[in-house]
Design a protein around this motif. Structure first.
Motif, short mmCIF file in Angstrom:
data_model
loop_
_atom_site.label_atom_id
_atom_site.label_comp_id
_atom_site.label_asym_id
_atom_site.label_seq_id
_atom_site.Cartn_x
_atom_site.Cartn_y
_atom_site.Cartn_z
N ALA A 149 20.85 56.35 5.95
CA ALA A 149 20.34 55.38 6.93
C ALA A 149 20.17 56.04 8.30
CB ALA A 149 21.30 54.19 7.03
N LEU A 150 21.15 56.82 8.72
CA LEU A 150 21.07 57.48 10.03
C LEU A 150 19.87 58.41 10.09
CD1 LEU A 150 22.20 58.06 12.80
CD2 LEU A 150 23.73 59.75 11.77
N LYS A 151 19.68 59.19 9.03
CA LYS A 151 18.56 60.13 8.99
C LYS A 151 17.22 59.39 9.13
CE LYS A 151 16.30 63.52 5.97
NZ LYS A 151 16.36 64.23 4.68
N LEU A 152 17.05 58.30 8.38
CA LEU A 152 15.78 57.57 8.40
C LEU A 152 15.61 56.74 9.67
CD1 LEU A 152 15.60 56.44 4.66
CD2 LEU A 152 14.35 58.30 5.79
N PHE A 153 16.69 56.13 10.15
CA PHE A 153 16.61 55.36 11.40
C PHE A 153 16.21 56.27 12.56
CE2 PHE A 153 19.97 52.02 9.94
CZ PHE A 153 19.00 51.34 9.23
N ALA A 154 16.80 57.46 12.62
CA ALA A 154 16.50 58.39 13.70
C ALA A 154 15.07 58.89 13.62
CB ALA A 154 17.47 59.58 13.67
N ALA A 155 14.59 59.15 12.40
CA ALA A 155 13.24 59.71 12.22
C ALA A 155 12.14 58.66 12.32
CB ALA A 155 13.16 60.40 10.86
N ASN A 156 12.37 57.49 11.74
CA ASN A 156 11.30 56.50 11.61
C ASN A 156 11.49 55.22 12.41
OD1 ASN A 156 10.27 58.29 9.66
ND2 ASN A 156 11.45 57.30 8.05
N GLY A 157 12.70 55.01 12.91
CA GLY A 157 12.99 53.78 13.63
C GLY A 157 13.72 52.78 12.74
N GLU A 188 25.27 68.03 19.06
CA GLU A 188 25.62 68.36 17.69
C GLU A 188 25.25 67.25 16.71
OE1 GLU A 188 29.79 69.22 17.77
OE2 GLU A 188 29.54 70.94 19.11
N HIS A 189 24.96 66.07 17.24
CA HIS A 189 24.64 64.90 16.40
C HIS A 189 23.39 64.21 16.96
CE1 HIS A 189 29.00 65.66 15.97
NE2 HIS A 189 28.81 65.30 14.71
N ILE A 190 22.28 64.93 16.97
CA ILE A 190 21.04 64.43 17.55
C ILE A 190 20.61 63.11 16.90
CG2 ILE A 190 18.56 64.87 17.81
CD1 ILE A 190 20.13 66.48 19.75
N GLU A 191 20.74 63.02 15.57
CA GLU A 191 20.33 61.78 14.90
C GLU A 191 21.14 60.58 15.40
OE1 GLU A 191 20.73 62.79 10.77
OE2 GLU A 191 18.66 63.52 10.63
N ALA A 192 22.42 60.80 15.65
CA ALA A 192 23.27 59.71 16.17
C ALA A 192 22.79 59.31 17.56
CB ALA A 192 24.73 60.16 16.22
N PHE A 193 22.44 60.29 18.38
CA PHE A 193 21.93 59.99 19.72
C PHE A 193 20.65 59.16 19.64
CE2 PHE A 193 19.00 61.14 23.21
CZ PHE A 193 19.73 60.65 24.29
N LEU A 194 19.71 59.58 18.80
CA LEU A 194 18.44 58.86 18.68
C LEU A 194 18.64 57.45 18.16
CD1 LEU A 194 16.27 61.75 17.19
CD2 LEU A 194 16.26 60.90 19.54
N TYR A 195 19.58 57.30 17.24
CA TYR A 195 19.87 55.97 16.69
C TYR A 195 20.48 55.05 17.75
CZ TYR A 195 22.26 52.37 13.99
OH TYR A 195 22.72 51.16 13.51
#
Length: 199
Positions: A17-25, A98-105
């Motif tokens: 979920a984190l990977k997809l939320f960060a990439a696609n919204g 270190e956790h870019i996806e978490a930041f974007l989410y």
């Protein structure tokens, strides 16, 4: 017969979920896509997270807890007020790097209105170090007597501003320079005029 929930499977769903939320919204990502990314059926996903909202909430709590644990490890009672604020500042930025996806989410959902108030309050409990540092600074007369909520909000928004610069900057030396300069801007805005600037 009830199906057993496995912690590893739950983590896999959260990571997907984190990977997809960060990439696609968040809004553009479906539960079917999350299940597929995790290599599972949608029905299995719903066993762990009955709704997409449950997944969104669980991810906020997980990220908040992990980030807070990392920053708490940097803070010691022996640190001065300025050193404590810098530990929070630097620790937050290093963790986000270190956790870019978490930041974007987190940037997507922080002020979106999609989080339940109970989840906002629960996740906020992990960040007690913000307000502990502010209260210590106020009690010692080292920072200006601004409302704690205002200082905490400005601290976080300044961290986000610097993060948006350094995450697209590949040079670690320039990243470190931005981190230090950003902190100076924040600290100079809240410190009492007579406070010694040495870390």
């Amino acid at each position: 017969m009830s199906r057993t929930r496995q912690p590893e499977r739950k983590e896999k769903f959260l990571s997907a979920a984190l990977k997809l939320f960060a990439a696609n919204g968040v809004q553009q990502t479906s539960t079917a896509e999350i299940a597929k990314e995790a290599g599972a059926a949608v029905g299995t996903l719903f066993l762990y997270f009955p709704t997409k909202q449950d997944l969104i909430h669980a991810l906020v709590i997980k990220i908040s807890k992990e980030q807070a644990e990392s920053i708490h490890a940097r803070i010691e009672p022996s640190l001065s007020v300025r050193e404590t604020f810098f530990a929070i500042w630097n620790g937050s930025l290093c963790w986000f790097l270190e956790h870019i996806e978490a930041f974007l989410y987190i940037q997507q959902i922080r002020d979106s209105g999609i989080l339940a108030e109970a989840v906002v309050q629960e996740s906020g409990k992990f960040f007690d170090y913000y307000y502990d540092a502010i209260q210590k600074g106020l009690a010692e007369g080292l920072i200006k007597p601004y409302p704690a909520e205002l200082i905490g909000g400005i601290l976080y928004q300044n961290i986000v501003a610097v993060m948006n610069l350094i995450r697209v900057q590949p040079d670690p030396n320039i990243q470190a320079q931005y981190i230090q300069q950003g902190f100076e801007i924040f600290w100079n805005g809240i410190k009492q005029a007579e406070e010694n600037d040495e870390i």
